[in-house]
Design an enzyme around this catalytic site. Sequence first.
Site, PDB file in Angstrom:
ATOM      1  N   GLU A  69     -25.506  47.723  -7.928  1.00 57.76           N
ATOM      2  CA  GLU A  69     -26.135  46.512  -7.406  1.00 57.76           C
ATOM      3  C   GLU A  69     -26.389  46.639  -5.903  1.00 57.76           C
ATOM      4  OE1 GLU A  69     -27.358  44.436  -9.273  1.00 57.76           O
ATOM      5  OE2 GLU A  69     -26.186  44.439 -11.128  1.00 57.76           O
ATOM      6  N   HIS A  70     -27.508  46.076  -5.469  1.00 61.74           N
ATOM      7  CA  HIS A  70     -27.933  46.112  -4.065  1.00 61.74           C
ATOM      8  C   HIS A  70     -28.073  47.556  -3.576  1.00 61.74           C
ATOM      9  CE1 HIS A  70     -27.817  41.785  -3.310  1.00 61.74           C
ATOM     10  NE2 HIS A  70     -26.769  41.764  -4.114  1.00 61.74           N
ATOM     11  N   ASP A  81     -30.854  49.399  -4.790  1.00 59.66           N
ATOM     12  CA  ASP A  81     -32.263  49.762  -4.917  1.00 59.66           C
ATOM     13  C   ASP A  81     -32.950  49.855  -3.556  1.00 59.66           C
ATOM     14  OD1 ASP A  81     -31.981  47.023  -4.590  1.00 59.66           O
ATOM     15  OD2 ASP A  81     -33.447  46.475  -6.127  1.00 59.66           O
ATOM     16  N   SER A 130     -48.502  30.703 -26.312  1.00 55.31           N
ATOM     17  CA  SER A 130     -47.064  30.848 -26.114  1.00 55.31           C
ATOM     18  C   SER A 130     -46.355  30.041 -27.197  1.00 55.31           C
ATOM     19  CB  SER A 130     -46.658  30.332 -24.727  1.00 55.31           C
ATOM     20  OG  SER A 130     -45.251  30.229 -24.640  1.00 55.31           O
ATOM     21  N   SER A 176     -34.048  39.701 -17.333  1.00 55.75           N
ATOM     22  CA  SER A 176     -35.430  39.998 -16.988  1.00 55.75           C
ATOM     23  C   SER A 176     -36.417  39.776 -18.122  1.00 55.75           C
ATOM     24  CB  SER A 176     -35.556  41.433 -16.463  1.00 55.75           C
ATOM     25  OG  SER A 176     -36.778  41.565 -15.775  1.00 55.75           O
ATOM     26  N   SER A 177     -36.598  38.515 -18.478  1.00 52.14           N
ATOM     27  CA  SER A 177     -37.605  38.166 -19.470  1.00 52.14           C
ATOM     28  C   SER A 177     -39.006  38.446 -18.967  1.00 52.14           C
ATOM     29  CB  SER A 177     -37.476  36.685 -19.853  1.00 52.14           C
ATOM     30  OG  SER A 177     -37.588  35.856 -18.709  1.00 52.14           O
ATOM     31  N   GLU A 182     -46.192  41.257 -11.078  1.00 48.66           N
ATOM     32  CA  GLU A 182     -45.255  40.362 -10.390  1.00 48.66           C
ATOM     33  C   GLU A 182     -45.687  40.132  -8.937  1.00 48.66           C
ATOM     34  OE1 GLU A 182     -42.293  38.984 -11.502  1.00 48.66           O
ATOM     35  OE2 GLU A 182     -41.681  40.164 -13.247  1.00 48.66           O
ATOM     36  N   ASP A 203     -36.435  46.679 -13.498  1.00 51.20           N
ATOM     37  CA  ASP A 203     -36.559  45.881 -14.716  1.00 51.20           C
ATOM     38  C   ASP A 203     -37.649  46.418 -15.626  1.00 51.20           C
ATOM     39  OD1 ASP A 203     -34.605  44.369 -13.563  1.00 51.20           O
ATOM     40  OD2 ASP A 203     -35.905  42.687 -13.049  1.00 51.20           O
ATOM     41  N   TYR A 233     -30.053  36.836   1.053  1.00 50.34           N
ATOM     42  CA  TYR A 233     -30.506  38.156   0.609  1.00 50.34           C
ATOM     43  C   TYR A 233     -31.022  38.964   1.791  1.00 50.34           C
ATOM     44  CZ  TYR A 233     -33.261  41.615  -2.009  1.00 50.34           C
ATOM     45  OH  TYR A 233     -33.785  42.776  -2.497  1.00 50.34           O
TER      46      TYR A 233
END
Length: 386
Positions: free
Chosen positions: A33-34, A36, A67, A124-125, A159, A171, A221
């Site tokens: 984590e953190h 990347d 949908s 992560s949908s 995105e 993701d 962040y």
Amino acid sequence: MDIEFVRSRFIKHFDGKTGNIYFSPGRINLIGEHTDYNGGFVFPGAVDKGIMAEVRPNGTDTVMCYSIDLKDRVEFKVDDPKGPRATWARFIYGMVQEFKALGVDVKGFNIAFAGDVPLGAGMSSSAAMESCFGCALNDLFAGNKVPKWDIALAGQATEHKYIGVNCGIMDQFASVFGQEGKLMRLDCRSREFEYFPFSPKSYRLVLVNSKVKHELAGSPYNDRRRSCENVVAALGKHFPGKKFETLRDADWDELEAVKAEVSAEDYKRAHFVLGEKDRVLAVCDALVAGDYETVGKKMYETHHGLSKEYEVSCEELDFLNDLARENGVTGSRIMGGGFGGCTINLVKDELYDRFVADATEKFKAKYGHAPEVYPVVISEGSHKVC
């Protein structure tokens, strides 16, 4: 996902005809984590929950979208310069535009889709949607000639350009490249990756979602990214003969050499990042050896670092982590950026029911609501179902 349910909705909304069905999974990140944005490693895997879509070309220049979960229908032209307003439809629009940019002659199509990725659990949908739509476009309009990396990058670009989220690549990578029973170590600097076995015979993976969401975007962040950058700058000044692009380029001796030249807070942040880099590599070795006890130990170490050094945990997540220890859970940690969300837990089969019951009961008693529990299985990445 229920194939017949998705097909029944497609038939109902699109003239009784059927198309092809595609599926793309959400993901977990076992450790890393953190790391990347620090040029390090992440260690994701695809899961057995995701997005399923039925798609059929319609012979026009119009994309007709439904949908199933939202019971909402949107249409747009393939060459529409602005695209639809509905956020969910912009995921489809964005993938169409990115595939066109790759030289794919995308025509109109009908699409109905649904998902069972729990929202807010860090699985992560959104990446599952992008990857699912990309898989369909590649099959229907590109003869499956678009490389997997280009599909993942198209999802990331969607995105960035059409949703307004400046995400990394983990993701989409996990959703596209996932394999059943395997996790992947992704080098965030070079994009090189390697598969590692993950099919424990007597353990289960389960997410426990606190349903608490503190704000990650913005100052908290950015402050942590800035701390890492401050240490990198100090390293560059202290060691002028070596190039430091990110903390990935630093070792422990070099970090100690600049300890007096950075703030105590910045040092703590960097100390976590270097430790996390080592933990990811240690977990890789442990999985090859089938040593899940070491995997669990490293997960607990990561949680401690995220809580005490990187300071991105919260009371609720620390409480869940403590409950895992009390119940003899092999490994437990925050999954994701922190400030809320869920823990990921590696649990022996014989302890699973007791842990879930105890965590649910005690968390509800303390915080007034029960956590959500999601067992997950490491599964196949994006693919055509039928």
